[in-house]
Design an enzyme around this catalytic site. Structure first.
Site, PDB file in Angstrom:
ATOM      1  N   GLU A 196       1.522  -0.426  -4.898  1.00  0.00           N
ATOM      2  CA  GLU A 196       0.512   0.554  -5.281  1.00  0.00           C
ATOM      3  C   GLU A 196       1.192   1.886  -5.571  1.00  0.00           C
ATOM      4  OE1 GLU A 196      -3.271   3.180  -3.752  1.00  0.00           O
ATOM      5  OE2 GLU A 196      -1.721   2.513  -2.367  1.00  0.00           O
TER       6      GLU A 196
ATOM      7  N   ASP B 209       0.826  -1.201   0.000  1.00  0.00           N
ATOM      8  CA  ASP B 209       0.000   0.000   0.000  1.00  0.00           C
ATOM      9  C   ASP B 209       0.868   1.261   0.000  1.00  0.00           C
ATOM     10  OD1 ASP B 209      -2.640   1.389   0.568  1.00  0.00           O
ATOM     11  OD2 ASP B 209      -1.493   2.002   2.333  1.00  0.00           O
TER      12      ASP B 209
END
Length: 511
Positions: free
Chosen positions: A248, A212
């Site tokens: 990401e 993330d």
């Protein structure tokens, strides 16, 4: 010896790009906010028999329990500790899920939130999913433990301490993303605590990680953490296997931080993919499906072997993240199925399918005021994923991965894996078709008139079952039948008012 060493190091470097899915399984599904007990069941009863390769799970580590607004989905992205204890379940339930999914050949990929801890404005106390005490104001997270020394407050040069300018790569990495306390990933202690968390998950049996907010970390800091990771658990994976890594990074162009900065660590999310495909299938800005002939790198995307692709994700399906209004979601079911079908038929990238929950969307001035709403719940306790007699899901779980058109295209991708992109046809507008070698063929009609034409499929002669309108069951077809002649040609007729204006046939749908 030199050559051997070179091959060894290349092999080592390449490992994190391969998905660790079982042979013949080519896609993963994001079971967003599902409970571990429901995922374990879904692996056994549905994902394994239908050919899914793995599951991306929501962050499994302890997070802040936010009550205003009430238990939003984004609380999962505000860590308090690395204890495996969330509304999706506890450590025992997590272990049970990983074991049961691996035992039926379905892998688990963890959404790893390692850039930051919770927001600086959250009150101190024990309002967390495992009851751990934390004090954001004094940077105190004793359950890890982290203290003031472990954050980037001294490194960030903006007045607010938050990211203020995305054209400044340094502040994007060293300042706070929306007030989230930015971990000092340059410190070996912090790297070691994160690696300890990830290694715990690897030892349990996970196959890889979505990293993330990778854009908000220096690629070298991510690499330093990855260098500390164990090989995968040899109960389920070949000796020496490395975790699959996909980072990401939102890179739509025009900023100094590029997806390519992260290729050394693993794959990267290609956010241009869903944004552009949505624009094409919606026919916005003069876009047409005929322009998809050189889809992939020809559209300015990253190399296929570095890309993780998706039509929508948990952020942009509710207007967060990247892609804006063009993103197609389950709310646009007819167009969405076409987009997912195109993605799963096309050879570019490693594919992830979305599985969502419904929420009460309500737009005011173009913004969904309920974009925060968490998963279906009873007073904060996540509801079970119930299965209806028609195999759809209840309790407001959407389960797009169970829609016939999507589930059958997941299998189509498995069947055509490794086959070249062939036999392209377009009418200069929005009627297109293409094949995958001699293993599969797909036809789309996204125009406002009927499609009726004989096309070269590249497939062996025979009768095939269209896996969009139906299923091949016990040698019979519940949908449209397509007849391929000895010369490989077949006639296709698709009304522009069809429920699903596309047809797909493949080697295993032959009757």
């Amino acid at each position: 010896m030199k050559l051997f060493w070179l091959l060894f190091t290349i092999g080592f470097c390449w490992a994190q790009y391969s998905s660790n899915t079982q042979q013949g399984r080519t896609s993963i599904v994001h079971l967003f906010e599902w409970r571990w007990v429901d995922i374990a069941l879904e692996c056994e009863r549905y994902l394994a028999p239908k050919g899914f390769g793995g599951v991306q799970v929501s962050p499994p580590n302890e997070n802040v329990a936010i009550h205003n607004p009430f238990r939003p989905w984004w609380e999962r992205y505000q860590p308090v500790s690395y204890k495996l204890c969330t509304r999706s379940g506890n450590e025992d339930e997590f272990r049970n899920m990983v074991t049961r999914c691996n035992n039926v050949g379905v892998r688990i990929y963890v959404d790893a939130v390692i850039n930051h801890m919770c927001g600086n404005a959250v009150s101190a106390g024990t309002s967390s999913t495992c009851g751990s005490y934390f004090n954001p104001g004094s940077r105190d997270f004793p359950a890890v433990p982290y203290s003031g020394w472990d954050f980037n407050d001294g490194k960030c040069k903006t007045g607010s301490g938050d990211i203020e300018n995305y054209n400044d790569a340094t502040q994007v990495r060293d300042c706070r993303l929306s007030g989230l306390l930015d971990l000092a990933l340059g410190k070996d202690y912090v790297r070691s605590k994160i690696a300890e968390y990830m290694n715990h998950l690897i030892d349990i049996g996970v196959a890889g990680f979505r990293i993330d907010a990778s854009k908000h970390m220096w690629p070298g800091d991510i690499k330093a953490i990855l260098d500390k990771l164990h090989n995968l658990n040899s109960n389920w994976f070949p000796e020496g296997s490395k975790p699959f890594i996909y980072q990401e990074v939102i890179d739509l162009g025009g900023e100094p931080i590029k997806s390519s900065d992260y290729f050394g660590n693993g794959r990267v999310t290609e956010f241009k993919y869903g944004a552009k495909l949505g624009t094409v299938i919606r026919k916005w800005n003069g876009e047409k499906m005929s322009y998809l002939k050189n889809w992939g790198e020809g559209w300015g995307f990253m190399p296929s072997d570095r890309a993780l692709v998706f039509v929508d994700n948990h952020d942009n399906q509710r207007g967060h993240g990247a892609g804006g209004a063009s993103i197609l979601t389950f709310w646009d079911a007819r167009l969405y199925k076409m987009a997912v079908g195109f993605m799963l038929a096309h050879p570019y990238g490693f594919t992830r399918v979305m599985s969502s929950y419904r929420w009460p969307r309500y737009f005011e001035n173009g913004k969904d005021v309920n974009d925060w709403v968490g998963p279906p719940n009873d007073n904060g306790v996540t509801k079970e994923v119930t299965i209806n007699p028609d195999t759809t899901c209840g309790n407001d779980w959407v389960c797009e991965h169970r829609w016939r058109q999507i589930r059958n295209m997941v299998n189509f991708r498995n069947v055509v894996d490794g086959q070249p992109f062939t036999n392209w046809y377009d009418n200069g507008s929005n009627q297109v078709a293409f094949g995958r070698g001699n293993r599969g063929f797909i036809v789309f009609n996204n125009d406002d008139w009927t499609f009726s034409l004989t096309l070269q499929t590249g497939l062996p002669a025979g009768t095939y079952c269209d896996v969009i309108s139906g299923d091949k069951i016990n040698g019979n077809c519940t949908g449209i039948k397509i007849y391929v002649s000895d010369d490989g040609k077949a006639h296709f007729s698709i009304s522009n008012s069809a429920e699903d204006p596309f047809i797909a046939i493949h080697a295993e749908s032959k009757l």
